[in-house]
Scaffold this motif. Structure first.
Motif, PDB file in Angstrom:
ATOM      1  N   GLU A   7       0.853  -1.219   0.000  1.00 35.89           N
ATOM      2  CA  GLU A   7       0.000   0.000   0.000  1.00 35.89           C
ATOM      3  C   GLU A   7       0.873   1.247   0.000  1.00 35.89           C
ATOM      4  O   GLU A   7       1.749   1.414   0.834  1.00 35.89           O
ATOM      5  CB  GLU A   7      -0.898   0.011   1.240  1.00 35.89           C
ATOM      6  CG  GLU A   7      -1.777   1.234   1.357  1.00 35.89           C
ATOM      7  CD  GLU A   7      -2.875   1.314   0.315  1.00 35.89           C
ATOM      8  OE1 GLU A   7      -3.360   2.406   0.061  1.00 35.89           O
ATOM      9  OE2 GLU A   7      -3.245   0.270  -0.256  1.00 35.89           O
ATOM     10  N   ARG A   9       0.642   5.516  -0.194  1.00 33.41           N
ATOM     11  CA  ARG A   9      -0.267   6.651  -0.088  1.00 33.41           C
ATOM     12  C   ARG A   9       0.413   7.903  -0.614  1.00 33.41           C
ATOM     13  O   ARG A   9       1.572   8.134  -0.365  1.00 33.41           O
ATOM     14  CB  ARG A   9      -0.678   6.878   1.358  1.00 33.41           C
ATOM     15  CG  ARG A   9      -1.532   5.761   1.883  1.00 33.41           C
ATOM     16  CD  ARG A   9      -1.986   6.051   3.273  1.00 33.41           C
ATOM     17  NE  ARG A   9      -2.722   4.898   3.759  1.00 33.41           N
ATOM     18  CZ  ARG A   9      -3.657   4.967   4.662  1.00 33.41           C
ATOM     19  NH1 ARG A   9      -3.964   6.111   5.205  1.00 33.41           N
ATOM     20  NH2 ARG A   9      -4.275   3.887   5.044  1.00 33.41           N
ATOM     21  N   GLN A  14      -5.499   7.353  -2.862  1.00 34.47           N
ATOM     22  CA  GLN A  14      -5.302   6.048  -2.254  1.00 34.47           C
ATOM     23  C   GLN A  14      -5.488   4.977  -3.318  1.00 34.47           C
ATOM     24  O   GLN A  14      -6.428   5.045  -4.119  1.00 34.47           O
ATOM     25  CB  GLN A  14      -6.297   5.823  -1.131  1.00 34.47           C
ATOM     26  CG  GLN A  14      -6.043   6.708   0.067  1.00 34.47           C
ATOM     27  CD  GLN A  14      -6.992   6.368   1.202  1.00 34.47           C
ATOM     28  OE1 GLN A  14      -7.866   5.520   1.075  1.00 34.47           O
ATOM     29  NE2 GLN A  14      -6.803   7.031   2.317  1.00 34.47           N
ATOM     30  N   ARG A  16      -6.573   2.082  -3.063  1.00 34.49           N
ATOM     31  CA  ARG A  16      -7.843   1.364  -2.906  1.00 34.49           C
ATOM     32  C   ARG A  16      -9.007   2.080  -3.580  1.00 34.49           C
ATOM     33  O   ARG A  16     -10.073   1.506  -3.741  1.00 34.49           O
ATOM     34  CB  ARG A  16      -8.135   1.156  -1.434  1.00 34.49           C
ATOM     35  CG  ARG A  16      -7.166   0.195  -0.812  1.00 34.49           C
ATOM     36  CD  ARG A  16      -7.515  -0.113   0.609  1.00 34.49           C
ATOM     37  NE  ARG A  16      -6.546  -1.061   1.120  1.00 34.49           N
ATOM     38  CZ  ARG A  16      -6.122  -1.081   2.357  1.00 34.49           C
ATOM     39  NH1 ARG A  16      -6.590  -0.222   3.225  1.00 34.49           N
ATOM     40  NH2 ARG A  16      -5.248  -1.979   2.729  1.00 34.49           N
TER      41      ARG A  16
END
Length: 83
Positions: A7, A9, A14, A16
């Protein structure tokens, strides 16, 4: 910015938030409907410069490139066919 499987950022963005389920259809659309005879590679670019997420799939063939641009839901908004 180049992302890996972990992940990552970035300010205001983001991973996601990407419509992952729509990406294969965008790649297929770019590879088959924009005039690239023999697709050799593709690249996904996602940005949120003006507040709205834009997804661009760039497909490269031996002599040209083409790309559709989609919104945050993966709906195609613009097409840039091969010349």
């Amino acid at each position: 910015m180049v992302f890996t499987p972990a992940e990552v950022r970035a300010p205001g963005f983001q991973l996601r938030s990407l419509p992952y389920e729509r990406i294969p259809a965008l790649v297929e659309n770019a590879s088959t409907t924009l005039g690239i005879d023999s697709p050799q590679s593709w690249q996904l670019t996602a940005d949120r410069i003006t507040g709205t997420l834009t997804i661009r799939i760039t497909v490269t063939g031996p002599d040209s490139t083409a790309s559709p641009e989609g919104d945050g839901a993966g709906k195609v908004l613009r097409r840039s066919p091969a010349p």
